[in-house]
Structure formats: C-alpha cells, structure tokens
Design a protein around this motif. Structure first.
Motif, PDB file in Angstrom:
ATOM      1  N   THR A 155       0.837  -1.204   0.000  1.00 35.82           N
ATOM      2  CA  THR A 155       0.000   0.000   0.000  1.00 35.82           C
ATOM      3  C   THR A 155       0.871   1.252   0.000  1.00 35.82           C
ATOM      4  O   THR A 155       1.917   1.292   0.657  1.00 35.82           O
ATOM      5  N   LEU A 156       0.428   2.235  -0.751  1.00 32.66           N
ATOM      6  CA  LEU A 156       0.992   3.575  -0.702  1.00 32.66           C
ATOM      7  C   LEU A 156      -0.149   4.491  -0.297  1.00 32.66           C
ATOM      8  O   LEU A 156      -1.164   4.585  -0.999  1.00 32.66           O
ATOM      9  N   SER A 157      -0.016   5.146   0.853  1.00 31.64           N
ATOM     10  CA  SER A 157      -1.097   5.952   1.413  1.00 31.64           C
ATOM     11  C   SER A 157      -0.714   7.421   1.410  1.00 31.64           C
ATOM     12  O   SER A 157       0.218   7.836   2.120  1.00 31.64           O
ATOM     13  N   HIS A 158      -1.399   8.213   0.586  1.00 30.94           N
ATOM     14  CA  HIS A 158      -1.231   9.672   0.537  1.00 30.94           C
ATOM     15  C   HIS A 158       0.245  10.072   0.405  1.00 30.94           C
ATOM     16  O   HIS A 158       0.738  10.952   1.102  1.00 30.94           O
ATOM     17  N   VAL A 159       0.925   9.410  -0.506  1.00 33.60           N
ATOM     18  CA  VAL A 159       2.362   9.633  -0.706  1.00 33.60           C
ATOM     19  C   VAL A 159       2.593  10.884  -1.545  1.00 33.60           C
ATOM     20  O   VAL A 159       1.995  11.052  -2.614  1.00 33.60           O
ATOM     21  N   ASP A 205       0.008  13.417  -3.051  1.00 30.32           N
ATOM     22  CA  ASP A 205      -1.105  12.771  -2.343  1.00 30.32           C
ATOM     23  C   ASP A 205      -1.620  11.551  -3.113  1.00 30.32           C
ATOM     24  O   ASP A 205      -2.804  11.421  -3.381  1.00 30.32           O
ATOM     25  N   MET A 206      -0.720  10.642  -3.433  1.00 29.18           N
ATOM     26  CA  MET A 206      -1.054   9.485  -4.250  1.00 29.18           C
ATOM     27  C   MET A 206      -1.244   8.252  -3.369  1.00 29.18           C
ATOM     28  O   MET A 206      -0.417   7.968  -2.499  1.00 29.18           O
ATOM     29  N   SER A 207      -2.344   7.537  -3.597  1.00 26.79           N
ATOM     30  CA  SER A 207      -2.610   6.300  -2.865  1.00 26.79           C
ATOM     31  C   SER A 207      -2.812   5.152  -3.849  1.00 26.79           C
ATOM     32  O   SER A 207      -3.414   5.328  -4.911  1.00 26.79           O
ATOM     33  N   LEU A 208      -2.281   3.996  -3.479  1.00 29.73           N
ATOM     34  CA  LEU A 208      -2.377   2.820  -4.343  1.00 29.73           C
ATOM     35  C   LEU A 208      -2.273   1.568  -3.485  1.00 29.73           C
ATOM     36  O   LEU A 208      -1.446   1.505  -2.575  1.00 29.73           O
ATOM     37  N   ALA A 248       5.487  12.274 -15.739  1.00 34.13           N
ATOM     38  CA  ALA A 248       4.117  12.283 -15.225  1.00 34.13           C
ATOM     39  C   ALA A 248       4.054  11.879 -13.760  1.00 34.13           C
ATOM     40  O   ALA A 248       3.042  12.139 -13.094  1.00 34.13           O
ATOM     41  N   GLY A 249       5.086  11.225 -13.244  1.00 37.12           N
ATOM     42  CA  GLY A 249       5.122  10.855 -11.843  1.00 37.12           C
ATOM     43  C   GLY A 249       5.002   9.370 -11.580  1.00 37.12           C
ATOM     44  O   GLY A 249       5.200   8.917 -10.445  1.00 37.12           O
ATOM     45  N   HIS A 250       4.708   8.581 -12.622  1.00 33.39           N
ATOM     46  CA  HIS A 250       4.487   7.157 -12.397  1.00 33.39           C
ATOM     47  C   HIS A 250       5.752   6.431 -11.953  1.00 33.39           C
ATOM     48  O   HIS A 250       5.690   5.477 -11.173  1.00 33.39           O
ATOM     49  N   ARG A 251       6.903   6.879 -12.424  1.00 35.80           N
ATOM     50  CA  ARG A 251       8.132   6.188 -12.029  1.00 35.80           C
ATOM     51  C   ARG A 251       8.550   6.526 -10.596  1.00 35.80           C
ATOM     52  O   ARG A 251       9.325   5.793  -9.979  1.00 35.80           O
ATOM     53  N   ALA A 252       8.032   7.615 -10.055  1.00 40.94           N
ATOM     54  CA  ALA A 252       8.291   7.911  -8.647  1.00 40.94           C
ATOM     55  C   ALA A 252       7.657   6.859  -7.747  1.00 40.94           C
ATOM     56  O   ALA A 252       8.144   6.597  -6.646  1.00 40.94           O
ATOM     57  N   VAL A 253       6.571   6.231  -8.227  1.00 46.01           N
ATOM     58  CA  VAL A 253       5.948   5.139  -7.471  1.00 46.01           C
ATOM     59  C   VAL A 253       6.936   3.990  -7.311  1.00 46.01           C
ATOM     60  O   VAL A 253       7.097   3.421  -6.225  1.00 46.01           O
TER      61      VAL A 253
END
Length: 507
Positions: free
Chosen positions: A273-277, A285-288, A304-309
C-alpha cells in the motif's frame, strides 16, 4: 553504399557469424532483426570497425575494404549509435555531442559554435528545451538515448547504424525519431535500424534482413510484403507461435481466469500500500493498493510521476509525506532496507543500475545473495553460488558461458542475467521498469511467463513500461498518471492499447 558478404566471426569454439550478408543502400532504412544471440551485435561491430571478421568481405561504395578500427570507420562515414549508452555523465550536453571534435575559435573551445551547430539537430528530435550547457547526468534515459542519435547525426555520416534506438523511448519520442530518420534517408544516407520492436520495423523500414544463429534467414526483403508472423517465423524458425494480429484491440485479459482474478474492486487484504504519498516535484497525495498475486502497471508520459511510485517502493526516494507499507508491514527506508524486506528491482537502464559489466555472469546472477553472505565465507559458498546461478539462468533460457564477462553479452542476454539475479532472492515484491528493453520477441514472451508465474505464487508485481502493449498484455490493471497525479485506472475489457494510449496522452 555498404555491402557485407559471407562474414564469419568465431570466439574460441563458438561461431557468432556463419556467412552473414547485408546490403545497405543510400536513401533507404534497412532493418536488421533476430533473436538475442543471433549475431546482430557482432555484425554491427564488424561493420563499425570495432571487430575484424575471420572471413568474408566488406565493400564500401563497391570497393572492398577492411576497417582498422572504429576511428577508421568513422572517418569513412560510418556512424554508430550503440544500444548501451556511451555518454560522459559529468560533461555537458554540448561537450558530449562534440566530444571527438570540439569546435574551436582562435585555438580556444567555442561554446557558441557548439550551440549553433547542435541546435537544429536537437530541435529535430524534440530536445530543443534541453539546456546544452547542463551535465548529461541530469537527463532522463529517453533524452540520453536521443542525445546519442544527435551525436551521430552531427558527424554527417554516409551510413548511420542504430542498435535498439527506441528501447527507452516513449511513443511520442519514437515518432520524432522516425520522422528524423526518414529525413536522413531522404538525403541519400543509408540507415541500418536494429530493433526487437517488430511493429516499428514493419512501419519504418524499406527493407528487412533477419539473422538466425549467425546465418541469414531473410535477405533484404521489402518490408511492406512481410507480415508480423513472417518476421517471427524467420527469427525463431517454423515452430514459432503465431503472434497476436497487428493492431488487435481484443481484451488481452478476457478468457484467462488467472488474469481476471482481480477484476472489480481491489481485495481488502492488500499486500503493498501507498497511502497519501507525496514526493516533491514528482507525485502529490497518491494512494495505491496492490494485492498479492496482482500485476499492476503504472503509466504516463515522461515526468508524469508514475516512475516515482517505483522509486519509493524500492527505497530510492523517501516520500515527504505519506507512507509505503510492504507485505511484511515494514517501510522501505533505503534501497538496502527494501531488498532486505523482499523487494526486487529490474531497472530499465541495466548498464548503470542492474549489472557489474566487468564481472562474470554467475557473479552478477548471485550478486544480491553473495553480497549478503557472512564475512569471509564467499569462497566457501562459491560452488553453491555458481550452481544457483546456473539453475536460475537455465530458467531464463540463457545458453552462454556463466564464467564469461557480463559486458560482452548481447543486451537481451544481459537483461536475462538481471532477471536471474532477482529470482535468486525469492522476493515478495517485484518492481519492473521496462523489463524487456532490448529483448527479442521470444525472450520477451519467456520473461512475461516468468512474471505471471511469480504473481501466481502470491508475489506483488509493479510494472512501468514505455511499451504500452507490454502493459496491456501483462497487467490486471494499469493506473494512469498525469502531472504527478493518478488520473484514472484501466482494467478488464477497458485495458486495450488504444485506450491506454488515449488515457496517457491526456484524454
């Protein structure tokens, strides 16, 4: 323009080329394809002067010749863009473009002249916003790949050879490169285009040659008369499976019970889980949540920010706020900490982040395990480490010498070694960034099967790829990012290449 006939190259008892032929004509884009280990890299090294053949003949403009080295080939108009980047990260963009012939004025280095000559070529590849005096180390992988192409074009070659030039490029950059290569060919230059992206080959090339086991399987066939199935069978032989039809829009997940297991809502028992990252300048403020057994893709345009995940899960970056929770309940506080907690990372840039190129294949394939061995016990464990490496590499269908130097392998075989290294750790979370970059269609399918098998045993798989077809083929769902925010999610019947492309590009 350049004609190779009956080229032979042997490495000890191994024959890499056995009568290879290639004819490059001015004004044409000629594609060369084949499996990893088919001999493409060896052929190109001979044509660019990096290797001498053991047999056969090379003719330049009809005159038999033999290059004494890369400098000799370059002086005669042969420009090469290698798959593995050869830029100097601490030098500026301009210095890298002119590294072998720095423009001077009154005996002094002329930055103004470098900028004047570089500007039109950079603009043609969409790099006009790249600061020419900034260090290359600050550029992303796609821009560095295009910079290699710029450097070759500035040499005004008669023959331009490109080895997997689009493997790190997003679709928009591929389109720009295609436009530039057509303009280059229109000026009478012969272009040799080596790629595993068969759809690109059929669209971009005028003619196609195929190598299989060091021998010609197709010689200069018109690309327009070849189907995707024709190319795959020429590469792999008559027993090769038929590929999916070009442009197919059928749901790649439907009908497969394992791939539809997570359609609908994400299960409550999320393993990752990624909560309000929030990562400043990347995501806000990304959650997954990703369940055990899921293959989840993240997609977006460059930046776009996807690789930061991927970065925060692997411990490469620490979020300014929010929390990442791994399957065991811990939080990755560094790369080393993430690995200890069962995170595996297959990077897109294997040369910089995935391999020790001067070490043997088996040392790379067991690197994570032996680096964690007790002090002083490495030699005691050497035999078992080699055996483990051999078993994992066999699983990847790697047939090379495990005692050979990793830097001498083809790009696809290097990627197999990266996969084998992480298979050896028995991870609970597998993070993949362009995992099949520079890999042929056969090895790509094998790697996809391994990823599905890992997910089926309860692993979490997180995937980013510049290849939208890879995302639609592998993932249960794909989360789309724009400007640092997750803007949508595609799954089930919605997850097609066309819809994903539309979502990624802003609609």
């Amino acid at each position: 323009m350049l004609h190779a006939t009956g080229l032979v190259k042997r490495y000890g008892g191994v024959t890499a080329l056995d009568g290879a032929d290639l004819e490059l004509r001015g004004g044409e884009i000629h594609a060369l394809v084949g499996e990893n280990g088919a001999g493409k890299s060896t052929l190109v090294k001979i044509l660019s002067g990096a290797l001498g053949p053991d047999g056969g003949e090379i003719a330049l403009n009809g005159t038999p010749t033999r290059f004494t080295g890369p400098r000799d080939a370059a002086a005669r108009g042969i420009a090469m863009v290698a798959q593995e980047l050869s830029l100097f990260p601490d030098l500026s963009v301009a210095e890298n473009l002119f590294v072998t012939a720095l423009p001077r004025r009154f005996g002094l280095l002329s930055p103004a002249e470098m900028e004047r000559r570089a500007a039109p070529v950079l603009a043609g590849l969409g790099l006009d916003d790249v600061p020419v005096h900034a260090p290359v180390a600050g550029l992303n992988l796609a821009d560095r790949q295009l910079l290699e192409v710029c450097r070759a074009l500035l040499a005004t070659p008669r023959v331009l050879m490109l080895d997997e030039p689009t493997s790190a490029l997003p679709p928009a950059a591929v389109d720009r490169l295609e436009t530039v290569l057509r303009q280059v060919a229109a000026r009478g230059i012969a272009v040799l285009y080596i790629s595993h992206m068969l759809q690109e080959v059929r669209r971009m090339a005028d003619r196609v040659s195929v190598l299989r086991d060091g021998r010609p399987a197709l010689r200069g066939e018109r690309a327009g008369g070849l189907s995707l199935d024709d190319l795959v069978r020429a590469m792999l032989g008559d027993g090769a499976p038929a590929p999916a039809p070009a442009g197919a829009t059928a749901d790649p997940v439907a009908g497969d019970p394992e791939r539809t297991a997570h359609d609908g809502a994400v299960p409550d028992a999320a393993a990752l889980t990624l909560s309000h990252v929030t990562v400043p300048g990347a995501v806000t403020d990304m959650s997954l949540s990703v369940a055990a057994g899921e293959i989840v893709g993240v997609a977006g345009l460059e930046g776009a920010g996807h690789r930061a995940v991927l970065d925060v899960v692997c411990g490469l970056r620490r979020p300014a706020s929010g929390r990442v929770t791994l399957p065991g309940g811990g939080t990755p506080r560094s790369v080393r900490d993430a690995v200890r907690q069962g995170v595996a990372f297959v990077p897109g840039d294997r040369k910089r982040f995935g391999l020790m190129l001067d070490q043997t294949v088996w040392e790379n394939a067991t690197a994570v395990r032996w680096l964690g061995a007790a002090r002083g016990s490495w030699w005691q464990h050497r035999r078992s480490l080699r055996a483990r490496a051999q078993a994992n590499l066999r699983r990847m269908r790697f047939h090379g010498d495990i005692d050979g130097r990793t830097g001498e392998l083809s790009g696809g075989n290097q990627q197999k070694v990266v996969f084998a290294k992480w298979l050896d750790t028995d991870p609970s979370v597998i993070v993949l960034d362009d995992p099949t970059r520079g890999v042929d269609v056969g090895a790509r399918g094998e790697m996809h099967d391994i990823v599905r098998d890992l997910a089926a045993t309860g692993r979490v798989v997180l995937l980013a790829s510049t290849d939208l077809a890879e995302l639609t083929e592998l993932c249960h769902r794909v989360v789309v990012f724009q400007r640092g925010e997750a803007t949508g999610e595609l799954r089930g019947a919605e997850l097609t290449e066309q819809r994903l492309s539309t979502a990624v590009n802003g609609s």
